[in-house]
Design a protein around this motif. Structure first.
Motif, mmCIF file in Angstrom:
data_model
loop_
_atom_site.group_PDB
_atom_site.id
_atom_site.type_symbol
_atom_site.label_atom_id
_atom_site.label_comp_id
_atom_site.label_asym_id
_atom_site.label_seq_id
_atom_site.Cartn_x
_atom_site.Cartn_y
_atom_site.Cartn_z
ATOM 1 N N ALA A 3 5.999 78.635 57.844
ATOM 2 C CA ALA A 3 6.950 77.606 58.264
ATOM 3 C C ALA A 3 7.145 76.569 57.164
ATOM 4 N N MET A 4 6.081 76.233 56.458
ATOM 5 C CA MET A 4 6.180 75.264 55.378
ATOM 6 C C MET A 4 7.032 75.818 54.228
ATOM 7 N N ILE A 5 6.860 77.090 53.904
ATOM 8 C CA ILE A 5 7.641 77.708 52.834
ATOM 9 C C ILE A 5 9.120 77.760 53.217
ATOM 10 N N VAL A 6 9.396 78.096 54.464
ATOM 11 C CA VAL A 6 10.776 78.125 54.938
ATOM 12 C C VAL A 6 11.369 76.723 54.912
ATOM 13 N N GLY A 7 10.610 75.730 55.306
ATOM 14 C CA GLY A 7 11.083 74.345 55.285
ATOM 15 C C GLY A 7 11.413 73.874 53.883
ATOM 16 N N VAL A 8 10.559 74.201 52.930
ATOM 17 C CA VAL A 8 10.821 73.813 51.539
ATOM 18 C C VAL A 8 12.056 74.546 51.018
ATOM 19 N N GLY A 9 12.198 75.802 51.364
ATOM 20 C CA GLY A 9 13.379 76.566 50.970
ATOM 21 C C GLY A 9 14.652 75.977 51.544
ATOM 22 N N ASP A 10 14.609 75.565 52.800
ATOM 23 C CA ASP A 10 15.769 74.922 53.424
ATOM 24 C C ASP A 10 16.110 73.617 52.716
#
Length: 50
Positions: A3-10
């Motif tokens: 979730a953190m990786i997806v958040g940073v990507g967003d």
């Protein structure tokens, strides 16, 4: 962790889209063409309307 990786990507994607949009809001003008009045809550810009 995913979730953190997806958040940073967003966040990176939003910044890549917002940067060009913000850059287009600034335009160079000749001296004497615009009046910029700085205030505590932003700046007012007035042009001659030509």
């Amino acid at each position: 962790m995913t979730a953190m990786i997806v958040g940073v990507g967003d966040l990176v994607a939003v910044c890549r889209v917002a940067a060009p949009v913000r850059a287009q809001s600034f335009r160079k003008v000749e001296q004497g063409e615009a009046l910029i009045v700085s205030r505590t809550r932003g700046a007012d810009v007035a042009s001659r309307g030509e």
